[in-house]
Every structure is written in structure tokens, then in C-alpha cells.
Scaffold this active site. Structure first.
Site, short mmCIF file in Angstrom:
data_model
loop_
_atom_site.label_atom_id
_atom_site.label_comp_id
_atom_site.label_asym_id
_atom_site.label_seq_id
_atom_site.Cartn_x
_atom_site.Cartn_y
_atom_site.Cartn_z
N GLY A 11 0.85 -1.04 -0.01
CA GLY A 11 -0.04 0.13 0.01
C GLY A 11 0.70 1.39 0.21
O GLY A 11 0.55 2.25 1.01
N ALA A 12 1.82 1.34 -0.93
CA ALA A 12 2.91 2.40 -0.86
C ALA A 12 2.74 3.56 -1.86
O ALA A 12 3.64 4.29 -2.05
CB ALA A 12 4.29 1.72 -0.86
N ARG A 14 0.29 5.81 -1.54
CA ARG A 14 0.02 7.14 -0.81
C ARG A 14 0.02 7.03 0.46
O ARG A 14 0.36 6.07 1.03
CB ARG A 14 -1.30 7.34 -1.57
CG ARG A 14 -2.60 6.49 -1.19
CD ARG A 14 -3.73 6.62 -1.89
NE ARG A 14 -4.60 5.68 -1.69
CZ ARG A 14 -5.70 5.67 -0.86
NH1 ARG A 14 -5.75 6.82 -0.07
NH2 ARG A 14 -6.36 4.93 -0.81
N ASP A 62 -3.40 -7.49 -4.64
CA ASP A 62 -4.58 -7.20 -3.58
C ASP A 62 -3.89 -8.03 -2.41
O ASP A 62 -4.12 -9.10 -2.65
CB ASP A 62 -6.00 -7.54 -3.89
CG ASP A 62 -7.04 -7.29 -2.96
OD1 ASP A 62 -6.61 -7.10 -1.58
OD2 ASP A 62 -8.13 -7.21 -3.20
N TYR A 154 -11.82 -2.31 12.81
CA TYR A 154 -10.54 -1.85 12.71
C TYR A 154 -9.70 -2.36 13.94
O TYR A 154 -8.48 -2.77 13.74
CB TYR A 154 -10.61 -0.50 12.23
CG TYR A 154 -9.14 0.32 12.16
CD1 TYR A 154 -8.81 0.20 10.90
CD2 TYR A 154 -8.65 1.10 13.21
CE1 TYR A 154 -7.41 0.68 10.42
CE2 TYR A 154 -7.52 1.69 12.92
CZ TYR A 154 -6.90 1.53 11.44
OH TYR A 154 -5.79 2.17 11.29
P1 NAP Z 1 -4.39 5.65 3.06
O1 NAP Z 1 -4.01 6.83 2.92
O2 NAP Z 1 -5.87 5.33 2.65
O3 NAP Z 1 -3.57 4.46 2.11
C1 NAP Z 1 -3.82 3.55 2.22
C2 NAP Z 1 -3.12 2.34 1.36
O4 NAP Z 1 -3.27 1.02 1.35
C3 NAP Z 1 -3.27 2.80 -0.17
O5 NAP Z 1 -2.00 2.73 -0.82
C4 NAP Z 1 -4.14 1.63 -0.55
O6 NAP Z 1 -4.25 1.42 -2.04
C5 NAP Z 1 -3.41 0.58 0.05
N1 NAP Z 1 -4.29 -0.53 0.23
C6 NAP Z 1 -5.65 -0.59 0.79
N2 NAP Z 1 -6.22 -1.84 0.65
C7 NAP Z 1 -5.14 -2.74 -0.16
C8 NAP Z 1 -5.16 -4.05 -0.54
N3 NAP Z 1 -6.22 -4.86 -0.38
N4 NAP Z 1 -4.00 -4.35 -1.14
C9 NAP Z 1 -3.00 -3.32 -1.44
N5 NAP Z 1 -3.10 -2.22 -0.83
C10 NAP Z 1 -4.26 -1.79 -0.39
O7 NAP Z 1 -4.13 5.19 4.84
P2 NAP Z 1 -2.66 5.59 5.75
O8 NAP Z 1 -3.36 6.62 6.66
O9 NAP Z 1 -1.68 5.89 4.73
O10 NAP Z 1 -2.60 4.09 6.25
C11 NAP Z 1 -1.67 3.31 6.09
C12 NAP Z 1 -1.70 2.26 7.27
O11 NAP Z 1 -1.41 2.95 8.36
C13 NAP Z 1 -2.97 1.56 7.61
O12 NAP Z 1 -2.58 0.16 7.84
C14 NAP Z 1 -3.72 2.37 8.57
O13 NAP Z 1 -4.45 1.28 9.24
C15 NAP Z 1 -2.41 2.56 9.46
N6 NAP Z 1 -2.53 3.63 10.18
C16 NAP Z 1 -3.05 4.73 9.82
C17 NAP Z 1 -3.47 6.01 10.73
C18 NAP Z 1 -3.87 7.34 10.22
O14 NAP Z 1 -4.41 8.08 11.17
N7 NAP Z 1 -3.68 7.52 9.00
C19 NAP Z 1 -3.37 5.73 12.02
C20 NAP Z 1 -2.81 4.41 12.48
C21 NAP Z 1 -2.28 3.46 11.51
P3 NAP Z 1 -5.46 2.03 -2.88
O15 NAP Z 1 -5.04 3.45 -3.34
O16 NAP Z 1 -5.44 1.00 -3.89
O17 NAP Z 1 -6.58 1.97 -2.05
#
Ligand code: NAP
Length: 246
Positions: A11-12, A14, A62, A154
Site C-alpha cells: 500500500g505504498a 500514497r 490485493d 479496525y
Molecule cells: P491511506 O492513505 O488510505 O492509504 C492506504 C494504502 O493502502 C493505499 O495505498 C491503498 O491502496 C492501500 N491498500 C488498501 N487496501 C489494499 C489492498 N487490499 N491491497 C493492497 N493495498 C491496499 O491510509 P494511511 O493513513 O496511509 O494508512 C496506512 C496504514 O497506516 C494502514 O494500515 C492504516 O490502518 C495505518 N494507520 C493509519 C493511521 C492514520 O491516522 N492515518 C493511524 C494508525 C494506523 P489503494 O490506493 O489501492 O486503495
């Protein structure tokens, strides 16, 4: 085989994953960027990574699909010759109170966040065992540590990742594979952009540092866990949350 260390980040394209890719590239790692869907700006990301003098390849899958993960890991090893660092970052939210939560929404979050972490790790581990070294960094959340109303799915997935991390760390320590988790708090990405200003203000009050974190502040900790500086750390969960959970 690449002379540099090779990092596969799920998921890299964005958010936090992209920042981890850039941070590791800046520190001399070759980067395999996993994507689920092609995004605008992917070519720019490749250029940005390559400007650090390292290789960048895109590997699609995926993470919820075991066979696709198997092919992705094979493709990564074919391209780079090895995988030294795995960052299980891909994740989603589908929030809702339990009374209104659909079974599909519960399952979708578990499938991607928790089973996805298993699917990629299960395919990478044989290579790391063979090379007798590796680092796995799993992205959990403070919500997996402390819980949060409206996020039973979650929270269960992220708490599951913590249990998975600790068990795997015990299983593979003798093979010189270190496994840790990070637990970010509220980080400014697309995932949290959907929150209203009111909700964000309410969150900031709960954070001793009184602000959301940046993806860069998360990526710096991942860089540390991928580096030689963390050679005696395994099975740990490191909160990156401005003091939200102590
Ligand atoms: P984000 O901006 O929504 O990005 C999520 C990434 O995961 C996107 O590149 C997305 O790809 C990818 N992804 C989703 N489902 C996937 C799948 N089935 N297979 C492959 N890739 C997939 O989220 P983020 O905030 O950067 O979060 C990244 C991680 O940090 C997540 O695990 C999230 O739970 C964790 N996290 C985030 C926060 C926060 O506050 N932001 C806090 C704690 C933990 P697509 O573009 O194809 O959807």
C-alpha cells in the site's frame, strides 16, 4: 542480486506507505512499491525514489488475495534477488457502531488489514529464513492497543496484528529475523481526511502534543526499525501518537 537492502512496502502509492518508501529510498534501500490500483502520480513516485540513486519497481497485488501475494513476492524476488525488509502497511477502515455494522464491513477490514498481513508475510518468510536475516515491520494502530468506539472491526484487525507480530517474533528470532509493529495515532493522510473538523478538534484534545502526526514522523520510526540501529529490538509495539496512549 541487488547489493543494497531491498524493502517491499504494501500500500505504498500514497499516505504513510508512500512516505515510508521515500524515507527508505533516501537511506539507500531499493524499493518494491506494492499497489492495488494504478494511481495518478505513480511515475512521479518512481522518479522521486530513483533520484536517491536506488531502484524502484511496482509490484501489484490485493493483499487480501493469497495467490496474488504469492505472485507479488515471487516477482519482487525475481526483480531484486531478495527481500530484506517487509513493511505490512496496506490497510482500510469501514467505521460504524456495532449495532449498524454489516458483516461484510467487519470481514473486509479483517481480510485486508489482518489476513493481508499474513498473506504477504507467509510468502516472504521462506526467503528470509533461507537468507537467515530479515526485518518485518507491521503497521498496527493505537486503536489496536486502546480500542475506539465505532471501530470494532479496525481495532480487532490492528490488535490481531500485534498478536501476530509477537508470535512471529518468537518463532523466527533464531533465524535472525526481527519482527516489530508500530502503532500510529492520528496521522494526516487520506484515511483521516474524511473526519470532520469537529471530530479532529476532539481528537487533538486527547493528544498531549495537541496535533496530528505526519506520515514523515511515522516513516522515520520505520527507517529506524529497518536499520542496524535496532538490531536488539524484536516483538515490540512502538506507539507514534504524540503521547495519546501511555
Ligand atoms: P491511506 O492513505 O488510505 O492509504 C492506504 C494504502 O493502502 C493505499 O495505498 C491503498 O491502496 C492501500 N491498500 C488498501 N487496501 C489494499 C489492498 N487490499 N491491497 C493492497 N493495498 C491496499 O491510509 P494511511 O493513513 O496511509 O494508512 C496506512 C496504514 O497506516 C494502514 O494500515 C492504516 O490502518 C495505518 N494507520 C493509519 C493511521 C492514520 O491516522 N492515518 C493511524 C494508525 C494506523 P489503494 O490506493 O489501492 O486503495
Amino acid at each position: 542480486m541487488s547489493e543494497r537492502k531491498v524493502a517491499l512496502i504494501t500500500g505504498a502509492t500514497r499516505g504513510i506507505g508512500k512516505e515510508i518508501a521515500l524515507e527508505l529510498a533516501q537511506n539507500g534501500f531499493d524499493i518494491a512499491v506494492n499497489y492495488r490500483s494504478m494511481q495518478e502520480g505513480m511515475e512521479d513516485l518512481k522518479k522521486e525514489i530513483e533520484e536517491y540513486g536506488v531502484r524502484c519497481e511496482f509490484v501489484g497485488a490485493d493483499v487480501a488475495n493469497f495467490e496474488q501475494c504469492e505472485s507479488m513476492v515471487k516477482e519482487t524476488v525475481e526483480k531484486f534477488g531478495k527481500i530484506d525488509i517487509l513493511v505490512n502497511n496496506a490497510g482500510i477502515t469501514k467505521d460504524g457502531l456495532i449495532m449498524r455494522m454489516k458483516k461484510e464491513d467487519f470481514e473486509a477490514v479483517i481480510d485486508i488489514n489482518l489476513i493481508g498481513t499474513f498473506n504477504v508475510t507467509r510468502n516472504v518468510i521462506p526467503y528470509m529464513i533461507k537468507q537467515k536475516s530479515g526485518r518485518i515491520i507491521n503497521v498496527s494502530s493505537v486503536v489496536g492497543v486502546a480500542g475506539n468506539a465505532g471501530q470494532t472491526n479496525y481495532s480487532a484487525s490492528k490488535a490481531g496484528i500485534i498478536g501476530f507480530t509477537k508470535s512471529l517474533a518468537k518463532e523466527v528470532a533464531s533465524r535472525n529475523i526481527l519482527v516489530n509493529a508500530i502503532a500510529p495515532g492520528f496521522i494526516d493522510t487520506d484515511m483521516t481526511k474524511v473526519l470532520s473538523d469537529n471530530v479532529k478538534e476532539g481528537i487533538n484534545v486527547q493528544i498531549p502534543l495537541r496535533r496530528m502526526g505526519s506520515p514523515k514522523e511515522v516513516a522515520k520510526v520505520v527507517k529506524f526499525l529497518a536499520s542496524e540501529d535496532s538490531s536488539y529490538i524484536t516483538g515490540q509495539v512502538i506507539n507514534i501518537d504524540g503521547g495519546m496512549v501511555m
